[in-house]
Motif scaffolding. Structure first.
Motif, PDB file in Angstrom:
ATOM      1  N   PRO A 200       0.816  -1.228   0.000  1.00 40.47           N
ATOM      2  CA  PRO A 200       0.000   0.000   0.000  1.00 40.47           C
ATOM      3  C   PRO A 200       0.846   1.273   0.000  1.00 40.47           C
ATOM      4  O   PRO A 200       0.483   2.265  -0.642  1.00 40.47           O
ATOM      5  N   GLY A 201       1.990   1.240   0.704  1.00 45.46           N
ATOM      6  CA  GLY A 201       2.857   2.411   0.712  1.00 45.46           C
ATOM      7  C   GLY A 201       3.492   2.681  -0.642  1.00 45.46           C
ATOM      8  O   GLY A 201       3.811   3.824  -0.983  1.00 45.46           O
ATOM      9  N   ALA A 202       3.693   1.613  -1.441  1.00 47.91           N
ATOM     10  CA  ALA A 202       4.301   1.757  -2.761  1.00 47.91           C
ATOM     11  C   ALA A 202       3.283   2.032  -3.858  1.00 47.91           C
ATOM     12  O   ALA A 202       3.677   2.309  -4.997  1.00 47.91           O
ATOM     13  N   LEU A 203       1.989   1.947  -3.528  1.00 52.24           N
ATOM     14  CA  LEU A 203       0.960   2.119  -4.556  1.00 52.24           C
ATOM     15  C   LEU A 203       1.007   3.478  -5.253  1.00 52.24           C
ATOM     16  O   LEU A 203       0.847   3.542  -6.474  1.00 52.24           O
ATOM     17  N   PRO A 204       1.224   4.600  -4.527  1.00 53.07           N
ATOM     18  CA  PRO A 204       1.317   5.882  -5.245  1.00 53.07           C
ATOM     19  C   PRO A 204       2.440   5.900  -6.278  1.00 53.07           C
ATOM     20  O   PRO A 204       2.273   6.421  -7.385  1.00 53.07           O
ATOM     21  N   GLY A 205       3.583   5.315  -5.941  1.00 48.95           N
ATOM     22  CA  GLY A 205       4.681   5.256  -6.899  1.00 48.95           C
ATOM     23  C   GLY A 205       4.353   4.390  -8.098  1.00 48.95           C
ATOM     24  O   GLY A 205       4.738   4.709  -9.230  1.00 48.95           O
ATOM     25  N   PHE A 206       3.632   3.303  -7.861  1.00 50.50           N
ATOM     26  CA  PHE A 206       3.210   2.443  -8.976  1.00 50.50           C
ATOM     27  C   PHE A 206       2.309   3.206  -9.934  1.00 50.50           C
ATOM     28  O   PHE A 206       2.447   3.082 -11.159  1.00 50.50           O
ATOM     29  N   LEU A 207       1.392   4.004  -9.407  1.00 50.08           N
ATOM     30  CA  LEU A 207       0.471   4.751 -10.267  1.00 50.08           C
ATOM     31  C   LEU A 207       1.200   5.850 -11.037  1.00 50.08           C
ATOM     32  O   LEU A 207       0.850   6.150 -12.184  1.00 50.08           O
ATOM     33  N   VAL A 208       2.216   6.443 -10.416  1.00 53.34           N
ATOM     34  CA  VAL A 208       3.047   7.389 -11.167  1.00 53.34           C
ATOM     35  C   VAL A 208       3.748   6.664 -12.309  1.00 53.34           C
ATOM     36  O   VAL A 208       3.824   7.159 -13.440  1.00 53.34           O
ATOM     37  N   GLU A 271      -6.276   6.691  -9.304  1.00 52.65           N
ATOM     38  CA  GLU A 271      -5.720   7.328  -8.112  1.00 52.65           C
ATOM     39  C   GLU A 271      -6.823   7.720  -7.132  1.00 52.65           C
ATOM     40  O   GLU A 271      -6.684   7.547  -5.922  1.00 52.65           O
ATOM     41  N   ARG A 272      -7.916   8.262  -7.650  1.00 51.98           N
ATOM     42  CA  ARG A 272      -9.020   8.638  -6.763  1.00 51.98           C
ATOM     43  C   ARG A 272      -9.662   7.421  -6.108  1.00 51.98           C
ATOM     44  O   ARG A 272     -10.083   7.489  -4.945  1.00 51.98           O
ATOM     45  N   ARG A 273      -9.722   6.309  -6.833  1.00 49.31           N
ATOM     46  CA  ARG A 273     -10.360   5.112  -6.289  1.00 49.31           C
ATOM     47  C   ARG A 273      -9.450   4.363  -5.319  1.00 49.31           C
ATOM     48  O   ARG A 273      -9.921   3.828  -4.309  1.00 49.31           O
ATOM     49  N   LEU A 274      -8.153   4.316  -5.638  1.00 47.45           N
ATOM     50  CA  LEU A 274      -7.235   3.491  -4.854  1.00 47.45           C
ATOM     51  C   LEU A 274      -6.506   4.268  -3.763  1.00 47.45           C
ATOM     52  O   LEU A 274      -6.015   3.658  -2.808  1.00 47.45           O
ATOM     53  N   LEU A 275      -6.435   5.581  -3.895  1.00 47.75           N
ATOM     54  CA  LEU A 275      -5.690   6.384  -2.930  1.00 47.75           C
ATOM     55  C   LEU A 275      -6.604   7.329  -2.168  1.00 47.75           C
ATOM     56  O   LEU A 275      -6.204   8.440  -1.819  1.00 47.75           O
ATOM     57  N   GLY A 276      -7.832   6.896  -1.920  1.00 48.77           N
ATOM     58  CA  GLY A 276      -8.755   7.736  -1.166  1.00 48.77           C
ATOM     59  C   GLY A 276      -8.304   7.975   0.258  1.00 48.77           C
ATOM     60  O   GLY A 276      -8.709   8.961   0.888  1.00 48.77           O
TER      61      GLY A 276
END
Length: 284
Positions: A200-208, A271-276
């Motif tokens: 979960p902590g790496a998810l923002p980097g994956f989406l980038v 991003e809006r769905r997964l990083l709420g």
């Protein structure tokens, strides 16, 4: 009719308003322009400037056709069914390459990011692959795999996989060590730590990485569709350059721009769905 409370009984310094039902009446907020509409204002401004420059005679219509000429070309290709065929062929190739590259890049990034042995075996190899331009592989892929769809999809998958790997690997190694230590102190096992803290902590980097990967996929498509093909947006561009059809060349550029905006919108939706759960700075 509205009633105004006496200042001595009002809970705040500003008088509160009551409607006839006795409940507080909210102040009307000014209507704001939807965010998606504001996001399109930039491209719309560029098209307006293009139209004005063409109308003012600042652009040579032979070298840079006006919007009306490009629209007429698009209408003709749509009526013939040719544009839909080329766009669908390119979308299908990019979809396959993106799917393979995303899965492969994410798996390799997790293997390299979660262990030092994986980093030693994988990371240097991926850095070498990142340094090799995609178009340099085109002749080799043709010799190895022929001229069918295989080398086209593989070329796209390589570009996508590298972008996914670089960002996901960096995001995994960028997870706060204090969170990992806290999870370990609370008794979390290795699998629980990976599933509930690291990934979960790496998810923002994956989406980038996914956002960059989609751009890389369409760039790779330009080279992929030079491999013995008669369908695709890249083929349209090559034909336009060969026949000096500037209206078609501009149309293809607009197609790439529209597809790029749609790809960006898809990642923003994810991003809006997964990083709420994440509340970062959104500008002022």
């Amino acid at each position: 009719m509205t009633l105004v409370l006496d200042k001595s009984t009002a809970p705040t310094a500003e008088p509160a308003l009551l409607d006839l039902a006795g409940g507080p009446r909210r102040r009307a907020r000014p209507r704001r322009v939807p965010r998606w509409l504001r996001a399109l204002s930039g491209p719309a401004l560029l098209i307006a400037l293009w139209w004005l420059a063409s109308a003012a005679g600042l652009l040579d219509p032979q070298l840079f056709p006006p919007p009306a000429a490009v629209a007429a070309t698009a209408a003709r290709l749509v009526a013939d069914g040719e544009l839909q065929t080329h766009v669908w062929a390119s979308v299908w190739r990019v979809s396959q390459g993106t799917a393979y590259g995303t899965v492969g890049g994410a798996v390799v990034a997790v293997l390299a990011g979660l262990s030092r042995v994986g980093e030693d075996l994988i990371d240097s190899t991926m850095q070498v692959a990142k340094a090799v331009p995609n178009f340099a592989l085109t002749p080799l892929l043709i010799m190895w795999m022929g001229i069918d769809e295989g080398p086209k999809v593989l070329l796209i998958a390589l570009g996508v996989g590298i972008a996914i790997y670089i960002n996901t690997y960096s995001a995994i190694r960028g997870v706060d060590a204090h969170l990992v230590e806290a999870a370990s102190t609370l008794g979390a096992g290795r699998s629980a730590m990976v599933l509930h803290v690291i990934l979960p902590g790496a998810l923002p980097g994956f989406l980038v990485g996914l956002r960059l990967a989609l751009s890389s996929a369409w760039l790779s498509l330009i080279f992929a569709e030079t491999i013995n093909t008669t369908e695709g947006i890249g083929f349209l561009m090559s034909r336009a350059q060969t026949l000096l059809q500037f209206d078609l060349s501009v149309l293809v550029l607009l197609l790439y721009a529209v597809i790029g905006l749609l790809s960006y919108a898809l990642v923003r939706f994810l991003e809006r769905r997964l990083l709420g759960w994440r509340h970062g700075f959104e500008g002022v």
